[in-house]
Design a protein around this motif. Structure first.
Motif: not given
Length: 369
Positions: A315, A318, A320-321, A336-337
């Motif tokens: 995590t 900010n 986001s995970t 996830g990114r």
């Protein structure tokens, strides 16, 4: 029933007369109805096609639901015994098992449209689809099934995720059945080329969705509440189904944690979970977010599958995970990114780069100890 039918005509005429330029009228004698849209207090929107003897409602957790007209003391009521749509003037309320689930819903639009040729017949998606010869993808309706088809989902040995790709047309729905345990973490997401294509998640033994894509978007993330078979139902909203549109979608399902023994992830025997989580360990790892980011710490939770296999949920500051996957102790991929993925070794740490972000994971995270 004469009383109910008469009141329905009055109520619908009243409602539709209040929509201004979208005004439509229902002709109960000829079987013509109206497609109406309601906006509710909580931001939910739903549509219903109203005819002389039923409403076909496109509710967030129950698309294409046929509700017969029933006796009512005031306004107009449609009900199948469990789900009830109550219309009074330009207002509507939806109840499920006598509990209000949508309230303060106001008529937003109304459009006159013809219903099926025989207005005394109940809504039949198969019959309605057969009246049209082609769909938006050019496929013939006669070659495609209607209703709900079921597909059992199995993960490959040692895997915690799987992906399916398929196409649905019109009133087709697909239930992907996935066995899981209470306490397991699930992440389900769908990419589609049709903005009216969604999925719901139904828990074991129930038709009440615990997640509704049309309300929450096509991404679910959370801890599962019960043991058993979950149904991930993919469908088109009625506005697209009635036009016989097609949806080409890609559905990804990830499940891990919770003690193993299911079609989802598995944990190493004897490696206890952190109470109240699906993780074998939690903590913080050093991280740098962005090209000019400062040294920081990111929270993590790890699911160990033995032999250096597993994944780490990180995590960011900010909120986001991301998920970083390991095989034989080597970081092999991330989800996830966006951004290029790479990993290097520095002493007893794996340094993972995702785009301009950097994460340092000690060996103890994936191996324990």
């Amino acid at each position: 029933m004469k009383k109910a039918t008469s009141m329905a005509g009055v109520a619908l005429l009243t409602s539709l007369s209040l929509v201004g330029c979208n005004t439509a009228q229902i002709d109960t004698a000829t079987g013509q109805g109206s497609l109406v849209t309601y906006q509710c207090k909580d931001g939910t929107e739903f549509t219903a096609r109203l005819s002389a003897n039923e409403a076909v409602a496109d509710l967030p957790d129950r698309p294409n639901l046929a509700l017969p007209l029933v006796e009512s003391e005031s306004g107009t009521t449609y009900s199948d015994g469990s789900t009830k749509l109550l219309i009074d003037g330009e207002k509507a309320v939806v109840e499920v098992n006598n509990a209000i689930v949508l309230t303060e819903c106001t008529l937003a639009t109304a459009t006159a449209e013809p219903s099926t040729p025989d207005s005394t017949q109940s809504h039949n998606p198969s019959t309605e689809n057969s009246n049209q010869s082609t769909n938006s993808s050019g496929a013939s309706n006669s070659s495609r099934p209607n209703g709900t088809r079921t597909q059992r989902v199995q993960f490959a040995a040692g895997s915690t995720s799987t992906t399916v790709e398929d196409v649905i047309v019109g009133y087709e729905m697909v239930d992907y059945v996935l066995g899981a345990q209470a306490g397991q973490y699930a992440n389900v997401s769908m990419a589609t080329d049709n903005p009216s294509n969604y999925f719901n998640i139904l828990p074991p033994g129930s038709d009440q969705a615990i997640f509704m894509g049309s309300v929450n978007g096509n991404q679910y993330e959370g801890t599962l509440p019960a043991n058993g078979d979950y149904r991930i139902r993919v469908y088109l909203m009625r506005n697209a189904a009635r036009r016989d549109e097609a949806a080409d979608y890609r559905l990804e399902m990830i499940i891990f944690g919770g003690g193993g023994g299911t079609s989802g992830g598995r944990n190493v025997e004897g490696d206890a979970l952190v109470p109240g989580t699906p993780y074998n360990a939690t903590g913080d790892i050093p991280c740098v977010i962005g090209r000019d980011g400062a040294d920081n710490f990111c929270a993590f939770g790890v699911v160990r599958e033995g032999g250096g296999d597993g994944f780490v949920e990180v995590t960011n500051p900010n909120g986001s995970t991301i998920s970083i996957y390991f095989q034989n102790g080597v970081a092999v991929s991330a989800e996830g990114r966006s951004g290029a993925f790479s990993a290097t070794r520095q002493g007893d740490e794996t340094i993972v780069f995702i785009g301009e972000d950097r994460y340092a994971l000690p060996d103890a995270v994936i191996y324990g100890g």
